[in-house]
Design a protein around this motif. Structure first.
Motif, PDB file in Angstrom:
ATOM      1  N   LEU A   1     -13.752  58.029   9.856  1.00 32.65           N
ATOM      2  CA  LEU A   1     -13.188  58.425   8.552  1.00 32.65           C
ATOM      3  C   LEU A   1     -13.806  57.640   7.400  1.00 32.65           C
ATOM      4  O   LEU A   1     -13.876  58.136   6.283  1.00 32.65           O
ATOM      5  CB  LEU A   1     -11.668  58.253   8.557  1.00 32.65           C
ATOM      6  CG  LEU A   1     -10.893  59.233   9.429  1.00 32.65           C
ATOM      7  CD1 LEU A   1      -9.425  58.856   9.464  1.00 32.65           C
ATOM      8  CD2 LEU A   1     -11.085  60.661   8.950  1.00 32.65           C
ATOM      9  N   GLN A   2     -14.236  56.428   7.662  1.00 31.55           N
ATOM     10  CA  GLN A   2     -14.843  55.610   6.616  1.00 31.55           C
ATOM     11  C   GLN A   2     -16.263  56.061   6.282  1.00 31.55           C
ATOM     12  O   GLN A   2     -16.753  55.785   5.189  1.00 31.55           O
ATOM     13  CB  GLN A   2     -14.848  54.145   7.018  1.00 31.55           C
ATOM     14  CG  GLN A   2     -13.454  53.553   7.053  1.00 31.55           C
ATOM     15  CD  GLN A   2     -13.464  52.107   7.513  1.00 31.55           C
ATOM     16  OE1 GLN A   2     -14.403  51.374   7.276  1.00 31.55           O
ATOM     17  NE2 GLN A   2     -12.394  51.691   8.173  1.00 31.55           N
ATOM     18  N   SER A   3     -16.924  56.753   7.214  1.00 32.45           N
ATOM     19  CA  SER A   3     -18.327  57.100   6.986  1.00 32.45           C
ATOM     20  C   SER A   3     -18.593  58.603   6.885  1.00 32.45           C
ATOM     21  O   SER A   3     -19.647  58.991   6.399  1.00 32.45           O
ATOM     22  CB  SER A   3     -19.194  56.518   8.109  1.00 32.45           C
ATOM     23  OG  SER A   3     -18.826  57.086   9.356  1.00 32.45           O
ATOM     24  N   ASN A   4     -17.667  59.424   7.323  1.00 31.09           N
ATOM     25  CA  ASN A   4     -17.893  60.863   7.340  1.00 31.09           C
ATOM     26  C   ASN A   4     -17.205  61.506   6.143  1.00 31.09           C
ATOM     27  O   ASN A   4     -15.997  61.380   5.976  1.00 31.09           O
ATOM     28  CB  ASN A   4     -17.359  61.454   8.648  1.00 31.09           C
ATOM     29  CG  ASN A   4     -17.584  62.937   8.753  1.00 31.09           C
ATOM     30  OD1 ASN A   4     -17.059  63.705   7.971  1.00 31.09           O
ATOM     31  ND2 ASN A   4     -18.368  63.346   9.732  1.00 31.09           N
ATOM     32  N   ALA A   5     -17.967  62.218   5.333  1.00 28.82           N
ATOM     33  CA  ALA A   5     -17.416  62.858   4.139  1.00 28.82           C
ATOM     34  C   ALA A   5     -17.216  64.354   4.319  1.00 28.82           C
ATOM     35  O   ALA A   5     -16.882  65.050   3.369  1.00 28.82           O
ATOM     36  CB  ALA A   5     -18.327  62.598   2.946  1.00 28.82           C
TER      37      ALA A   5
END
Length: 142
Positions: free
Chosen positions: A61-65
């Motif tokens: 969740l921190q890296s996937n937009a």
């Protein structure tokens, strides 16, 4: 190389519900999703996933937009440990619209913290928490 890692346009929904998946079986897919810009829905309901997956999903969740819908319902070994990591990840992630965790072991305490974060820190987001049922929904802002 898996289609997910290749950003194949025909793979926008991953429906892996009730496949008996374990944390170790799912890890390669989660790693491939980190750089993916096409998959917007991941359905992992009714597998044998634990907090190990919950923590990896927080990293995702921190890296996937691109990811907009994530469903983990029916994975009873997802607990507050995962929710703690999701709290941090959702401070960064602005694209997730729906996180479903029905029939997991996320406590009312963490549900309340998620509610506060999502309703007050991010007003475009809505959290519905009913006992052990947690459904997060981020409303589209026009």
């Amino acid at each position: 190389e898996p289609l997910v890692a290749q950003n194949a346009p025909q793979v926008s929904v991953l429906d892996l519900r009730h496949q008996g998946l374990t944390d170790s079986a799912l890890l390669p897919l989660l790693l491939a999703l980190k750089g993916n810009t096409v998959v917007h829905t991941v359905l992992l309901d009714g597998n044998r996933l634990t907090d190990a997956t919950g923590i990896e999903l927080s990293k995702l969740l921190q890296s996937n937009a691109a990811l907009q819908v994530l469903s983990l319902s029916g994975n009873a070994d997802i607990t507050d440990l995962s929710a703690k990591h999701w709290l941090n990840a959702l401070k960064i992630n602005t694209t997730l619209k729906d996180l479903q965790c029905i029939d997991t072991n996320v406590s009312p305490q963490y549900s309340s913290q998620l509610t506060y974060l999502l309703n007050f820190a991010a007003p475009q987001t809505h959290l519905l928490a009913l006992q052990n049922q947690v459904t997060l929904s981020r409303l589209a802002v026009s």
